[in-house]
Design a protein around this motif. Structure first.
Motif, short mmCIF file in Angstrom:
data_model
loop_
_atom_site.label_atom_id
_atom_site.label_comp_id
_atom_site.label_asym_id
_atom_site.label_seq_id
_atom_site.Cartn_x
_atom_site.Cartn_y
_atom_site.Cartn_z
N LEU A 1 -5.73 -8.45 -15.33
CA LEU A 1 -4.46 -9.16 -15.28
C LEU A 1 -3.62 -8.69 -14.09
CD1 LEU A 1 -3.32 -9.11 -19.03
CD2 LEU A 1 -4.77 -10.77 -17.85
N ASP A 2 -2.83 -9.61 -13.53
CA ASP A 2 -1.93 -9.27 -12.43
C ASP A 2 -0.55 -9.84 -12.68
OD1 ASP A 2 -3.25 -7.80 -10.15
OD2 ASP A 2 -4.71 -9.42 -10.45
N THR A 3 0.46 -9.04 -12.32
CA THR A 3 1.83 -9.52 -12.29
C THR A 3 2.04 -10.28 -10.97
OG1 THR A 3 2.64 -7.55 -11.15
CG2 THR A 3 2.59 -7.49 -13.58
N PRO A 4 3.12 -11.04 -10.86
CA PRO A 4 3.40 -11.69 -9.57
C PRO A 4 3.49 -10.69 -8.42
CG PRO A 4 4.71 -12.70 -11.28
CD PRO A 4 4.04 -11.52 -11.92
N ASP A 5 4.05 -9.51 -8.65
CA ASP A 5 4.16 -8.51 -7.59
C ASP A 5 2.79 -7.97 -7.18
OD1 ASP A 5 6.89 -8.74 -7.43
OD2 ASP A 5 7.31 -6.99 -8.68
N SER A 6 1.92 -7.70 -8.15
CA SER A 6 0.58 -7.21 -7.82
C SER A 6 -0.22 -8.27 -7.10
CB SER A 6 -0.15 -6.77 -9.10
OG SER A 6 0.44 -5.59 -9.63
N TRP A 7 -0.05 -9.53 -7.51
CA TRP A 7 -0.74 -10.63 -6.83
C TRP A 7 -0.26 -10.74 -5.38
CZ3 TRP A 7 -5.02 -13.12 -7.59
CH2 TRP A 7 -5.27 -14.33 -6.92
N GLU A 8 1.02 -10.60 -5.17
CA GLU A 8 1.57 -10.67 -3.82
C GLU A 8 1.02 -9.53 -2.97
OE1 GLU A 8 3.29 -12.16 -0.63
OE2 GLU A 8 3.35 -13.16 -2.58
N TRP A 9 0.82 -8.36 -3.56
CA TRP A 9 0.21 -7.25 -2.83
C TRP A 9 -1.18 -7.63 -2.34
CZ3 TRP A 9 -4.23 -4.48 -4.29
CH2 TRP A 9 -4.51 -3.37 -3.48
N MET A 10 -1.98 -8.28 -3.21
CA MET A 10 -3.32 -8.68 -2.79
C MET A 10 -3.28 -9.72 -1.68
SD MET A 10 -6.07 -8.59 -5.84
CE MET A 10 -5.28 -9.69 -6.99
N LEU A 11 -2.32 -10.62 -1.73
CA LEU A 11 -2.20 -11.61 -0.66
C LEU A 11 -1.87 -10.92 0.66
CD1 LEU A 11 -0.29 -14.57 -2.35
CD2 LEU A 11 -2.71 -13.93 -2.47
N ASN B 1 -6.08 1.91 -5.27
CA ASN B 1 -5.25 0.85 -4.68
C ASN B 1 -3.79 1.26 -4.80
OD1 ASN B 1 -5.14 0.40 -7.45
ND2 ASN B 1 -6.16 -1.58 -7.35
N LEU B 2 -3.04 1.11 -3.72
CA LEU B 2 -1.71 1.71 -3.61
C LEU B 2 -0.57 0.75 -3.97
CD1 LEU B 2 -2.30 3.64 -0.27
CD2 LEU B 2 -2.54 4.49 -2.61
N GLY B 3 -0.88 -0.52 -4.25
CA GLY B 3 0.20 -1.45 -4.50
C GLY B 3 -0.01 -2.38 -5.68
N ARG B 4 -1.14 -2.25 -6.38
CA ARG B 4 -1.41 -3.14 -7.52
C ARG B 4 -0.87 -2.48 -8.80
NH1 ARG B 4 -7.39 -5.91 -8.50
NH2 ARG B 4 -6.66 -7.80 -9.55
N THR B 5 0.44 -2.35 -8.84
CA THR B 5 1.10 -1.54 -9.86
C THR B 5 0.84 -2.04 -11.28
OG1 THR B 5 2.83 -1.13 -8.22
CG2 THR B 5 3.31 -0.51 -10.49
N GLY B 6 0.75 -3.35 -11.46
CA GLY B 6 0.58 -3.89 -12.81
C GLY B 6 -0.73 -3.52 -13.46
N SER B 7 -1.78 -3.34 -12.64
CA SER B 7 -3.12 -2.99 -13.16
C SER B 7 -3.79 -2.07 -12.15
CB SER B 7 -3.96 -4.24 -13.40
OG SER B 7 -3.89 -5.11 -12.27
N PRO B 8 -3.33 -0.82 -12.06
CA PRO B 8 -3.78 0.07 -10.98
C PRO B 8 -5.15 0.67 -11.26
CG PRO B 8 -2.32 1.25 -12.45
CD PRO B 8 -2.35 -0.17 -12.95
N LEU B 9 -5.75 1.19 -10.20
CA LEU B 9 -6.95 2.02 -10.34
C LEU B 9 -6.78 3.25 -9.46
CD1 LEU B 9 -9.90 -0.54 -10.47
CD2 LEU B 9 -9.09 0.95 -12.29
N ILE B 10 -7.00 4.40 -10.06
CA ILE B 10 -6.83 5.68 -9.37
C ILE B 10 -8.17 6.38 -9.28
CG2 ILE B 10 -5.71 7.94 -9.50
CD1 ILE B 10 -3.42 6.52 -11.03
N ARG B 11 -8.60 6.65 -8.05
CA ARG B 11 -9.88 7.30 -7.77
C ARG B 11 -11.02 6.58 -8.53
NH1 ARG B 11 -10.99 13.22 -7.70
NH2 ARG B 11 -12.05 12.69 -5.76
#
Length: 424
Positions: A100-110, A286-296
């Motif tokens: 899932l992505d929030t509008p902000d996380s989607w904008e980061w991917m764009l 990923n440094l900007g996909r705050t709504g559904s992050p992945l760390i290491r």
């Protein structure tokens, strides 16, 4: 955002700031990482401290979604904040991950895709063609959205036959084609039967992803010959985002978008960092996909970071030869370690091959390979013999090669499934 030519020390400092900000934004709301990082020192006093955070694996994410269906607990916000659902193909585990992505996380991917467009040298007058149906697989959804918002003329090709897609591409004089390597070649195969000259079309660039091919010299050369265009390989994952792409002035290497990702390469067995120039598993934050992050996140993809100074003057690190293979795709046969891409590199050197399929037969501790090749015309017996000899000469062991009737092997619009594993 930092430019691709930012000094390395500045880049590392910016990445450290972004990781700190990410942790502050997701904790304690993200239940998955609140549990996972409990007891960890999150002060992160230096860039090197990032390596002290625990890995995240696909197995953990799959188990979390099974335990907390349907989306798991790697969600920073309440469900009402999310606006997009995508899912992985499930080819490696059999169980797709829903993301899932929030509008902000989607904008980061764009934004990642906009950086791609610049590196590939796309121009305002380019017309982009997307010849596939848009389902829950992330695929080029983000590319299409980023391109339309960037002002490019975009043509969707969903819900069409291959013949209709070719006609659409030509009628709209599209200059950039987005596809899997398999489908880019299949379009060329159908065009040949229809008497369409793809090499003489307006297409000047073919952007491929989703499977090996763009990084395999023989496949890449074949795509470029079919389309008379430059082939660009790019890399991303539904759960991580768009990660790396080739630049127009640097074929054969994919640049990591390090302003938006912290990347590491580790030994798949030990998890220890490996030096540049050594193959290992790619680990990403990923440094900007705050709504559904992945760390290491351990991607399972094998890469080799190019050693030495970039001849084009960029400081973003380069994946030498792109994605080399999957850690879990290795085949052990007669004392040899083999990745399926090694077979494709040989098969695609034969222009008479329309399609192929590799069968892996596991009998207790023994592994046998059988390769089925489909010729463009004829019975394919001489072709199968020639490929068998080429495999033995290059890989130093025998593989049974048989010929399939023309048109009999499956074609794929998205990810191809050419490796069939059978255990007995």
């Amino acid at each position: 955002m930092l430019p691709a030519t930012a000094p390395t020390a500045d880049l590392h400092a910016a990445q450290l700031r972004r990781v700190r900000a990410l942790l502050a934004a997701i904790l304690p709301g993200n239940a998955f990482y609140a549990r996972k990082l409990a007891g960890c020192d999150l002060t992160l006093g230096s860039f090197d401290d990032l390596a002290n955070l625990p890995f995240t694996t696909k197995a953990e994410l799959t188990a979390d979604q099974s335990a907390h269906p349907p989306y798991g607990t790697n969600l920073t916000f309440e469900i009402e904040r999310y606006s997009r659902l995508h899912q992985t193909s499930g080819t490696s585990t059999g169980q797709p991950l829903r993301w899932l992505d929030t509008p902000d996380s989607w904008e980061w991917m764009l934004g990642c895709w906009r950086a791609y467009f610049a590196l590939m040298g796309l121009k305002p007058g380019d017309r982009l063609f997307f010849p596939f149906s848009f389902g829950p697989f992330l695929g080029f959804w983000s590319a299409f959205d980023a391109a339309t918002r960037s002002g490019f003329f975009c043509v969707p090709g969903g819900g069409m036959s291959t013949e209709a897609r070719l006609k659409c591409l030509l009628e709209h004089r599209c200059t950039v084609l987005f596809a899997t390597p398999t489908y880019a070649l299949h379009l060329g195969e159908v065009a040949l039967k229809e008497g369409i000259d793809t090499a003489g079309s307006c297409v000047r660039a073919v952007v491929v992803a989703g499977e090996p091919g763009g990084n395999i010299a023989a496949t890449r050369q074949r795509i470029e010959a079919v389309w008379g265009a430059r082939c660009f390989d790019h890399y991303g994952m539904t759960e991580i985002g768009p990660v790396a792409v080739e630049a127009d002035d640097g074929p054969g290497h994919m640049y990591l978008l390090e302003r938006e990702y912290h990347a590491e390469v580790v030994d798949p067995a030990t998890g220890a960092a490996v030096p540049d120039g050594t193959a290992g598993e790619l680990v990403l934050t990923n440094l900007g996909r705050t709504g559904s992050p992945l760390i290491r996140y351990r991607t399972g993809d094998l890469v080799r970071l190019a050693a030495g100074v970039d001849p084009w003057g960029r400081v973003w690190r380069r994946l030498e030869g792109g994605i080399l293979g999957r850690a879990d795709d290795m085949i052990h046969v007669r004392g040899n370690n083999l990745y399926p891409s090694a077979i494709e590199a040989i098969v695609r050197r034969f222009p008479e091959v329309a399609e192929y399929r590799l069968y892996v037969e596991q009998r207790n501790a023994l592994t046998d390979l059988r390769l089925e090749v489909e010729p463009t015309t004829g019975d394919g017996l001489a072709l199968a013999d020639a490929i068998g000899r080429a495999v033995r000469a290059e890989l130093l062991f025998r593989v049974e090669v048989t010929a399939a009737p023309p048109g009999s092997l499956p074609r794929f619009e998205l990810k191809a499934r050419r490796v069939v594993r059978n255990e007995k």
